[in-house]
Scaffold this motif. Structure first.
Motif, PDB file in Angstrom:
ATOM      1  N   ILE A 137      -5.995  64.434 114.089  1.00 10.85           N
ATOM      2  CA  ILE A 137      -4.613  64.145 114.457  1.00 10.85           C
ATOM      3  C   ILE A 137      -4.089  62.899 113.754  1.00 10.85           C
ATOM      4  O   ILE A 137      -2.888  62.742 113.559  1.00 10.85           O
ATOM      5  CB  ILE A 137      -4.477  63.992 115.988  1.00 10.85           C
ATOM      6  CG1 ILE A 137      -3.005  63.934 116.414  1.00 10.85           C
ATOM      7  CG2 ILE A 137      -5.206  62.754 116.484  1.00 10.85           C
ATOM      8  CD1 ILE A 137      -2.252  65.206 116.214  1.00 10.85           C
ATOM      9  N   GLU A 138      -4.999  61.989 113.343  1.00 13.16           N
ATOM     10  CA  GLU A 138      -4.563  60.772 112.654  1.00 13.16           C
ATOM     11  C   GLU A 138      -5.650  60.324 111.686  1.00 13.16           C
ATOM     12  O   GLU A 138      -6.826  60.259 112.038  1.00 13.16           O
ATOM     13  CB  GLU A 138      -4.288  59.644 113.655  1.00 13.16           C
ATOM     14  CG  GLU A 138      -3.895  58.318 112.997  1.00 13.16           C
ATOM     15  CD  GLU A 138      -3.802  57.164 113.992  1.00 13.16           C
ATOM     16  OE1 GLU A 138      -2.724  56.992 114.592  1.00 13.16           O
ATOM     17  OE2 GLU A 138      -4.814  56.458 114.190  1.00 13.16           O
ATOM     18  N   TYR A 221      -0.376  61.520 109.712  1.00 14.37           N
ATOM     19  CA  TYR A 221      -0.410  62.531 110.763  1.00 14.37           C
ATOM     20  C   TYR A 221       0.024  63.887 110.208  1.00 14.37           C
ATOM     21  O   TYR A 221       1.003  63.960 109.449  1.00 14.37           O
ATOM     22  CB  TYR A 221       0.554  62.166 111.899  1.00 14.37           C
ATOM     23  CG  TYR A 221       0.340  60.805 112.494  1.00 14.37           C
ATOM     24  CD1 TYR A 221      -0.512  60.623 113.578  1.00 14.37           C
ATOM     25  CD2 TYR A 221       1.009  59.698 111.979  1.00 14.37           C
ATOM     26  CE1 TYR A 221      -0.697  59.370 114.137  1.00 14.37           C
ATOM     27  CE2 TYR A 221       0.827  58.439 112.528  1.00 14.37           C
ATOM     28  CZ  TYR A 221      -0.026  58.281 113.604  1.00 14.37           C
ATOM     29  OH  TYR A 221      -0.207  57.039 114.152  1.00 14.37           O
ATOM     30  N   TYR A 226       2.028  66.289 115.345  1.00 12.84           N
ATOM     31  CA  TYR A 226       2.407  64.960 115.821  1.00 12.84           C
ATOM     32  C   TYR A 226       3.905  64.771 115.661  1.00 12.84           C
ATOM     33  O   TYR A 226       4.497  65.198 114.668  1.00 12.84           O
ATOM     34  CB  TYR A 226       1.677  63.887 115.007  1.00 12.84           C
ATOM     35  CG  TYR A 226       1.830  62.477 115.557  1.00 12.84           C
ATOM     36  CD1 TYR A 226       0.983  62.001 116.543  1.00 12.84           C
ATOM     37  CD2 TYR A 226       2.825  61.631 115.078  1.00 12.84           C
ATOM     38  CE1 TYR A 226       1.116  60.719 117.049  1.00 12.84           C
ATOM     39  CE2 TYR A 226       2.966  60.349 115.577  1.00 12.84           C
ATOM     40  CZ  TYR A 226       2.109  59.895 116.561  1.00 12.84           C
ATOM     41  OH  TYR A 226       2.252  58.626 117.056  1.00 12.84           O
TER      42      TYR A 226
END
Length: 241
Positions: A137-138, A221, A226
């Motif tokens: 996600i990151e 992201y 996101y």
């Protein structure tokens, strides 16, 4: 017993006044000239003491106005920075992380300006993939001032996030976010598990402790996993709380 250097004595005098309640958050401190006369020291000594107290986050210096006691209680929330773990937990997902790099490096030329330092200076560098329920996600790429967080290389960032650690050891004075849409590199695409041409969001984040940049982070992201939201009020608008 070796006596403290004069500038340390000035720092202790000011800190004791703050701790005793003589000066509260937001209060203006005596001017440099007043401290010179009161403590019988040189202006250079007072200036060094005030500069170090500013760098340590105890006071704030405002050009043409003087020095003021910092509100240390609010500093961790001043820029409303949350760790990715807190964001994921808030939406019911479990957080995990893979630490790819955690080492001391020479500061790259293209990042030196963001850190207000000279290219080639020694800084700490980390590259971490954060995941929500096992899905990337990151992608966090961060350069850290080692004077601010000297023990950073000894931390386990698979059990805590760099953001959580830095907020704990380096009182946050202010932060800057630059948000942009970007095309990621093949290696970044692989780490984020996105297809070629997939939209991605980049946040460039600088944080300050005192007058020094504590860290610069490049946060990537996947655009379909996101979203960034913010709430604003017009200047002068009445509060409805």
């Amino acid at each position: 017993m070796i006596p403290l250097p004069r500038y340390e004595q000035v720092k202790r005098h000011i800190l004791e006044g703050i701790e005793a309640g003589d000066y509260e958050a937001g209060d203006k401190l005596p001017s440099e000239n007043e401290l010179v006369r009161e403590l019988n020291v040189s202006r250079m000594t007072v200036n060094r003491a005030l500069r170090e107290l500013t760098e340590e986050g105890h006071i704030i210096r405002r050009a043409g106005m003087g020095s003021f006691v910092a509100d240390r209680r609010m500093r961790g929330h001043a820029a409303d920075i949350q760790s990715i773990r807190e964001e994921l937990q808030a939406r019911g997902e479990s957080w995990s992380a893979d630490v790819l790099f955690l080492e001391e490096i020479a500061l790259p030329k293209d990042i030196a300006g963001e850190m207000n330092r000279t290219a080639g200076d020694k800084v700490y560098y980390l590259l971490v993939v954060h995941k929500g329920d096992g899905m990337p996600i990151e992608l966090e790429e961060r350069w850290v001032n080692p004077e601010i967080a000297p023990d950073l290389l000894a931390q386990d960032f698979e059990t805590t996030t760099p953001t959580e650690y830095l907020l704990a050891v380096a009182p946050l004075l202010r932060a800057e976010h630059v948000v942009r849409a970007v095309a990621v590199t093949p290696s970044e695409r692989r780490l984020l598990e996105v297809s070629e041409g997939a939209p991605c969001l980049e946040i460039g984040r600088r944080t300050w402790t005192g007058e020094r940049v504590a860290s610069y982070a490049r946060l990537l992201y996947p655009g379909d996993r996101y979203e960034l939201t913010a709430r604003f009020s017009p200047v002068g608008a009445a509060s409805n709380t």
